[in-house]
Each structure stands twice: as structure tokens, then as C-alpha cells.
Design a protein around this motif. Sequence first.
Motif, short mmCIF file in Angstrom:
data_model
loop_
_atom_site.label_atom_id
_atom_site.label_comp_id
_atom_site.label_asym_id
_atom_site.label_seq_id
_atom_site.Cartn_x
_atom_site.Cartn_y
_atom_site.Cartn_z
N ASP A 5 -2.16 -1.18 118.59
CA ASP A 5 -2.81 0.11 118.36
C ASP A 5 -2.20 1.24 119.19
O ASP A 5 -2.81 2.29 119.35
N LEU A 6 -0.99 1.07 119.67
CA LEU A 6 -0.36 2.07 120.52
C LEU A 6 -0.12 3.38 119.78
O LEU A 6 -0.31 4.47 120.32
N VAL A 7 0.27 3.30 118.52
CA VAL A 7 0.46 4.49 117.68
C VAL A 7 -0.48 4.34 116.48
O VAL A 7 -0.22 3.56 115.59
N GLN A 8 -1.55 5.10 116.51
CA GLN A 8 -2.53 5.05 115.43
C GLN A 8 -2.30 6.25 114.51
O GLN A 8 -2.54 7.38 114.90
N GLU A 9 -1.82 5.95 113.32
CA GLU A 9 -1.49 6.99 112.35
C GLU A 9 -2.73 7.43 111.59
O GLU A 9 -3.63 6.64 111.35
N THR A 10 -2.71 8.70 111.16
CA THR A 10 -3.71 9.23 110.25
C THR A 10 -2.96 9.62 108.97
O THR A 10 -2.08 10.48 109.01
N TYR A 11 -3.26 8.95 107.89
CA TYR A 11 -2.54 9.21 106.64
C TYR A 11 -3.01 10.52 106.02
O TYR A 11 -4.20 10.77 105.92
N VAL A 12 -2.03 11.36 105.63
CA VAL A 12 -2.35 12.66 105.03
C VAL A 12 -1.88 12.75 103.59
O VAL A 12 -2.30 13.64 102.86
N TRP A 13 -0.99 11.84 103.17
CA TRP A 13 -0.50 11.84 101.79
C TRP A 13 -0.11 10.43 101.41
O TRP A 13 0.52 9.76 102.22
N PRO A 14 -0.48 9.91 100.25
CA PRO A 14 -1.18 10.61 99.17
C PRO A 14 -2.59 11.00 99.60
O PRO A 14 -3.16 10.42 100.52
N THR A 15 -3.12 11.98 98.90
CA THR A 15 -4.43 12.50 99.26
C THR A 15 -5.57 11.67 98.70
O THR A 15 -6.71 11.85 99.11
N ASP A 18 0.45 21.87 110.29
CA ASP A 18 -0.80 21.22 109.89
C ASP A 18 -0.56 20.32 108.68
O ASP A 18 0.47 20.40 108.02
N ALA A 19 -1.56 19.48 108.42
CA ALA A 19 -1.46 18.52 107.32
C ALA A 19 -1.40 19.21 105.96
O ALA A 19 -0.72 18.73 105.05
N ALA A 20 -2.07 20.35 105.82
CA ALA A 20 -2.07 21.04 104.53
C ALA A 20 -0.66 21.48 104.15
O ALA A 20 -0.26 21.35 102.99
N SER A 21 0.10 21.98 105.10
CA SER A 21 1.48 22.39 104.79
C SER A 21 2.35 21.19 104.47
O SER A 21 3.26 21.27 103.63
N VAL A 22 2.06 20.06 105.10
CA VAL A 22 2.80 18.82 104.81
C VAL A 22 2.51 18.38 103.38
O VAL A 22 3.43 18.06 102.62
N VAL A 23 1.24 18.36 102.99
CA VAL A 23 0.86 17.94 101.64
C VAL A 23 1.54 18.84 100.60
O VAL A 23 2.11 18.35 99.62
N ARG A 24 1.52 20.14 100.83
CA ARG A 24 2.17 21.06 99.88
C ARG A 24 3.66 20.75 99.75
O ARG A 24 4.20 20.69 98.64
N ALA A 25 4.33 20.55 100.87
CA ALA A 25 5.78 20.29 100.85
C ALA A 25 6.10 18.97 100.15
O ALA A 25 7.05 18.90 99.36
N VAL A 26 5.32 17.94 100.42
CA VAL A 26 5.58 16.63 99.80
C VAL A 26 5.30 16.69 98.31
O VAL A 26 6.05 16.14 97.50
#
Length: 164
Positions: free
Chosen positions: A65-75, A12-20
Motif C-alpha cells: 500500500d505504499l502508493v495508493q492510486e485514485t483512478y480518474v479515468w475511465p470515469t 486537476d483530474a478534470a483536465s486529465v479526463v478531458r485530455a484523455v
Amino acid sequence: MGVLTDYFRAADAASVVRAVEQADGGSPLTARPPAFDGVETKRLDPAVILAQLVAAIREVPWQVDLVQETYVWPTSPPPGPEGGEDEDDPWMTGPWVSQLPPQVRDTLAGAHDSRLPAIAARWVQAEELHGALADHMEPVARDLVLLARRARDAGEQLYCWTCL
């Protein structure tokens, strides 16, 4: 100036944010031990180069728009339409981490091993990969496909850490 891109899988995104954040913005793949299973790449941004691979697998033309990213960091939220020029703003200088759509993970995971040589041959036809050889890009495609399979099988998502 080169662009570094590392693709990895996480629950999940929360674990990614913590690691980064623990890596002070660095790639979670360069931590010792690495925080996540992933593939270190260069210049393979999600919106264009990875999207070209997705298009090659799907046998469709590339679209913006083939790959639409959702940015999770920076928060912090990205700058508004007026933009910003502050060199200390992480949205201007990076690094960034984005989550890729499940459809991208599933497209990569669903690529047939026997088709990878033809997929790589089509992928290197992209203008942005001018001069790249299919024989050199096929192992990269294979690594990304295998990563996507592991993510899909574990019920995880794919993420991309990008830095200028």
C-alpha cells in the motif's frame, strides 16, 4: 504483453479526463503537442515498480500500500466484487489513468540529486526489475524526480496513464 506507463503532471483530474477523452483513451503525452509535461516509461506501474523507487528514496521496505492510486479515468465505476469478463469493459482492457498521492510526489521531489546513484542501485534490487542495471535506471529515476519537482513547484499532482 508489455505494459506502457506514462507519468505526467496536471492541475486537476478534470483536465486529465478531458485530455484523455480528446486522445480517445491514448496517452496525453503522445498528443501533438503533448497535453501535459511528463515522462514516457514502460513497465513502471505505480503500485509495484514506482513504489519500489519510493521505498528506495525513503529507505524503507516496499509495502503493497505504499502508493495508493485514485483512478480518474475511465470515469465509469470499476466492476464490483463479482468482477466482469466483458472484453469491451474498459476496466478489463484499459487504458487507465490514476492520480498519485501528494506524498509520493513529495517523496520523489525531495530526493537529493547526490543520492540518485545509490537510490537507483537500491531500486534495481527489486525482484520485478531483475536484470536492470542501475546505470540504465538512474536516468529514469532522475526524470521522475524532476517531473515531481515541477509538479510540486506548480501546485500540481502526478498522474499515471497505463495501457496493456
